[in-house]
Design a protein around this motif. Structure first.
Motif, PDB file in Angstrom:
ATOM      1  N   GLY A 118      -4.246  21.085  17.177  1.00 36.02           N
ATOM      2  CA  GLY A 118      -4.324  22.468  16.735  1.00 36.02           C
ATOM      3  C   GLY A 118      -3.639  23.353  17.749  1.00 36.02           C
ATOM      4  N   ARG A 119      -2.810  24.279  17.262  1.00 40.58           N
ATOM      5  CA  ARG A 119      -2.029  25.160  18.143  1.00 40.58           C
ATOM      6  C   ARG A 119      -1.255  24.363  19.199  1.00 40.58           C
ATOM      7  N   GLY A 120      -0.769  23.191  18.782  1.00 41.98           N
ATOM      8  CA  GLY A 120       0.055  22.373  19.660  1.00 41.98           C
ATOM      9  C   GLY A 120      -0.685  21.538  20.664  1.00 41.98           C
ATOM     10  N   ARG A 121      -2.020  21.597  20.661  1.00 40.38           N
ATOM     11  CA  ARG A 121      -2.807  20.874  21.659  1.00 40.38           C
ATOM     12  C   ARG A 121      -3.671  19.800  21.001  1.00 40.38           C
ATOM     13  N   LEU A 122      -3.959  18.760  21.768  1.00 38.37           N
ATOM     14  CA  LEU A 122      -4.798  17.682  21.268  1.00 38.37           C
ATOM     15  C   LEU A 122      -6.244  18.153  21.135  1.00 38.37           C
ATOM     16  N   ILE A 123      -6.832  17.916  19.945  1.00 42.48           N
ATOM     17  CA  ILE A 123      -8.242  18.222  19.715  1.00 42.48           C
ATOM     18  C   ILE A 123      -9.078  16.956  19.712  1.00 42.48           C
ATOM     19  N   GLU A 124      -8.576  15.919  19.052  1.00 43.50           N
ATOM     20  CA  GLU A 124      -9.350  14.682  18.920  1.00 43.50           C
ATOM     21  C   GLU A 124      -8.406  13.503  18.785  1.00 43.50           C
ATOM     22  N   ASP A 125      -8.767  12.399  19.428  1.00 39.99           N
ATOM     23  CA  ASP A 125      -8.021  11.145  19.352  1.00 39.99           C
ATOM     24  C   ASP A 125      -9.079  10.062  19.231  1.00 39.99           C
ATOM     25  N   ALA A 126      -9.388   9.649  17.993  1.00 39.29           N
ATOM     26  CA  ALA A 126     -10.556   8.793  17.771  1.00 39.29           C
ATOM     27  C   ALA A 126     -10.365   7.916  16.550  1.00 39.29           C
ATOM     28  N   SER A 127     -11.190   6.897  16.436  1.00 38.06           N
ATOM     29  CA  SER A 127     -11.158   6.046  15.259  1.00 38.06           C
ATOM     30  C   SER A 127     -11.710   6.806  14.056  1.00 38.06           C
ATOM     31  N   MET A 128     -11.262   6.423  12.879  1.00 44.16           N
ATOM     32  CA  MET A 128     -11.777   7.039  11.658  1.00 44.16           C
ATOM     33  C   MET A 128     -13.282   6.788  11.547  1.00 44.16           C
ATOM     34  N   ALA A 129     -13.710   5.589  11.879  1.00 45.59           N
ATOM     35  CA  ALA A 129     -15.127   5.247  11.766  1.00 45.59           C
ATOM     36  C   ALA A 129     -15.990   6.149  12.634  1.00 45.59           C
ATOM     37  N   SER A 130     -15.538   6.447  13.847  1.00 47.81           N
ATOM     38  CA  SER A 130     -16.345   7.292  14.730  1.00 47.81           C
ATOM     39  C   SER A 130     -16.402   8.727  14.232  1.00 47.81           C
ATOM     40  N   LEU A 131     -15.287   9.244  13.704  1.00 54.15           N
ATOM     41  CA  LEU A 131     -15.294  10.613  13.177  1.00 54.15           C
ATOM     42  C   LEU A 131     -16.201  10.739  11.956  1.00 54.15           C
ATOM     43  N   VAL A 132     -16.082   9.789  11.039  1.00 48.50           N
ATOM     44  CA  VAL A 132     -16.924   9.826   9.838  1.00 48.50           C
ATOM     45  C   VAL A 132     -18.387   9.637  10.217  1.00 48.50           C
ATOM     46  N   GLY A 133     -18.641   8.798  11.208  1.00 51.62           N
ATOM     47  CA  GLY A 133     -20.008   8.602  11.653  1.00 51.62           C
ATOM     48  C   GLY A 133     -20.616   9.858  12.263  1.00 51.62           C
ATOM     49  N   ARG A 134     -19.801  10.623  12.959  1.00 48.86           N
ATOM     50  CA  ARG A 134     -20.295  11.845  13.616  1.00 48.86           C
ATOM     51  C   ARG A 134     -20.458  13.014  12.651  1.00 48.86           C
ATOM     52  N   PHE A 135     -19.523  13.133  11.681  1.00 53.66           N
ATOM     53  CA  PHE A 135     -19.489  14.329  10.844  1.00 53.66           C
ATOM     54  C   PHE A 135     -19.808  14.086   9.375  1.00 53.66           C
ATOM     55  N   GLY A 136     -19.855  12.843   8.950  1.00 52.06           N
ATOM     56  CA  GLY A 136     -20.156  12.530   7.559  1.00 52.06           C
ATOM     57  C   GLY A 136     -18.941  12.252   6.708  1.00 52.06           C
ATOM     58  N   SER A 137     -17.830  12.922   6.996  1.00 54.78           N
ATOM     59  CA  SER A 137     -16.575  12.695   6.284  1.00 54.78           C
ATOM     60  C   SER A 137     -15.440  13.215   7.143  1.00 54.78           C
ATOM     61  N   LEU A 138     -14.222  12.742   6.855  1.00 51.98           N
ATOM     62  CA  LEU A 138     -13.068  13.241   7.595  1.00 51.98           C
ATOM     63  C   LEU A 138     -12.857  14.727   7.318  1.00 51.98           C
ATOM     64  N   GLU A 139     -13.066  15.147   6.085  1.00 52.04           N
ATOM     65  CA  GLU A 139     -12.886  16.565   5.757  1.00 52.04           C
ATOM     66  C   GLU A 139     -13.831  17.451   6.567  1.00 52.04           C
ATOM     67  N   ASP A 140     -15.090  17.036   6.675  1.00 52.46           N
ATOM     68  CA  ASP A 140     -16.048  17.819   7.461  1.00 52.46           C
ATOM     69  C   ASP A 140     -15.651  17.833   8.933  1.00 52.46           C
ATOM     70  N   ALA A 141     -15.199  16.700   9.447  1.00 50.54           N
ATOM     71  CA  ALA A 141     -14.742  16.635  10.834  1.00 50.54           C
ATOM     72  C   ALA A 141     -13.563  17.572  11.056  1.00 50.54           C
ATOM     73  N   TYR A 142     -12.618  17.524  10.135  1.00 54.78           N
ATOM     74  CA  TYR A 142     -11.419  18.365  10.244  1.00 54.78           C
ATOM     75  C   TYR A 142     -11.787  19.842  10.238  1.00 54.78           C
ATOM     76  N   MET A 143     -12.624  20.245   9.292  1.00 53.70           N
ATOM     77  CA  MET A 143     -12.978  21.658   9.172  1.00 53.70           C
ATOM     78  C   MET A 143     -13.685  22.178  10.417  1.00 53.70           C
ATOM     79  N   GLU A 144     -14.578  21.380  10.963  1.00 53.93           N
ATOM     80  CA  GLU A 144     -15.324  21.821  12.135  1.00 53.93           C
ATOM     81  C   GLU A 144     -14.453  21.815  13.393  1.00 53.93           C
TER      82      GLU A 144
END
Length: 241
Positions: A201-227
Motif C-alpha cells: 500500500g502506497r508503495g510499501r510492504l504491508i504483509e508478506d504471508a501465506s494464504m493459510a495464515s491470512l485466512v486463519g487470522r481474518f476469516g477470508s482474504l477479502e477481510d484481510a485485505y480490507m483491514e
C-alpha cells in the motif's frame, strides 16, 4: 526466483514504490495485492526492465533483467493485454516475438493451442475481445517456457470458463516448480488460486504471508485485505480513505 531489494520508483515528486523488499519463491502462486496506485504495476515493470529504479534492485535469479541474454527463456510477463498491434493476426504477433528470441514456429503453434486461440490465430488482434487479448498475452508469456512468470490482472475480460482455466493454468505452472506472481483485485479468485500473498500500500510492504495464515487470522482474504489496506486507500466510498 524474483527478488526485490529496497526498490524505490518515483514519477516526479510522487513516490510510487517506497523502499520495497520481498521475494517470490518457486513452486507456488504468489498473489501481489494492493489498492489502486499501490505500486504493483510499477514493481512488475521494474522486474522486466521497463522502469528504472531510483534506488534498490529487482532481480531474476540474482541478475537484473538487462543482463539476461535470452529473456523470454527466463521470464514471461503479461502486463498489458492491449500491447499487441491490432493490425496483426494473433499468429503473426506471437511469431514476431518468438523470432526476436530465436524461438521456432512449432512453439508458436503450441502456445496458441495451449491458450485456446489456435482456431482464431489467423484473425487480426484488433477484432479480439479483451478476454481473447488476455489469452494472447499469456501465449506470449509462455513462449520461452520460462521459469518465472508474472501476470497483471490476467482474468480481466474472461468469462467464468476462462477464469477457471487461468486458475488451473497458474496452479499447473507453479506445480512444475516455476515462480508465479499474479496481481489481481479479485480477492475471492486469489483466495482460490494463490498459496502466498504479498500485500502493498502506497508503495510499501504491508504483509508478506501465506494464504493459510491470512485466512486463519481474518476469516477470508477479502477481510484481510480490507483491514490491512484501510490506511492505504486514497479515495474510497463509504468513508474508507
Amino acid at each position: 526466483m524474483i527478488e526485490i531489494h529496497g526498490l524505490t520508483i518515483k514519477y516526479g515528486a510522487a513516490v510510487a514504490v517506497d523502499d520495497l523488499t520481498f521475494a517470490v519463491k518457486p513452486g507456488q502462486v504468489t498473489g501481489f495485492l494492493g489498492p489502486n496506485g499501490a505500486g504493483k504495476s510499477s514493481t512488475m515493470r521494474a522486474v522486466v526492465g521497463l522502469e528504472a529504479p531510483h534506488a534498490g534492485v529487482a532481480l531474476l535469479d540474482g541478475r537484473p533483467y538487462g543482463m539476461i541474454g535470452r529473456p523470454l527463456e527466463q521470464v514471461g510477463a503479461l502486463l498489458d493485454a492491449s500491447a499487441a498491434h491490432g493490425g496483426r493476426t494473433a499468429r503473426a504477433h506471437v511469431a514476431c516475438v518468438a523470432r526476436s528470441n530465436g524461438i521456432g514456429a512449432r512453439r508458436v503453434a503450441e502456445v496458441l493451442e495451449l491458450v485456446g486461440l489456435a482456431g482464431v490465430a489467423g484473425r487480426r488482434v484488433g477484432g479480439f475481445s479483451l478476454g481473447m487479448r488476455q489469452r494472447l498475452g499469456i501465449a506470449v508469456a509462455l513462449l520461452g517456457d520460462p521459469g518465472v512468470l508474472m501476470f497483471d490482472e490476467p482474468v480481466n475480460g474472461l468469462d467464468p470458463e476462462g477464469i477457471r482455466w487461468i486458475r488451473g493454468l497458474l496452479r499447473t505452472l507453479a506445480g512444475e516448480g516455476r515462480t508465479v506472481l499474479v496481481s489481481s483485485h479479485l480477492m475471492g479468485e486469489m483466495e482460490k488460486t494463490a498459496a502466498h500473498v504479498v500485500l502493498i500500500g502506497r508503495g510499501r510492504l504491508i504483509e508478506d504471508a501465506s494464504m493459510a495464515s491470512l485466512v486463519g487470522r481474518f476469516g477470508s482474504l477479502e477481510d484481510a485485505y480490507m483491514e490491512l489496506t484501510e490506511a492505504s486507500v486514497e479515495f474510497a466510498a463509504g468513508g474508507r480513505a
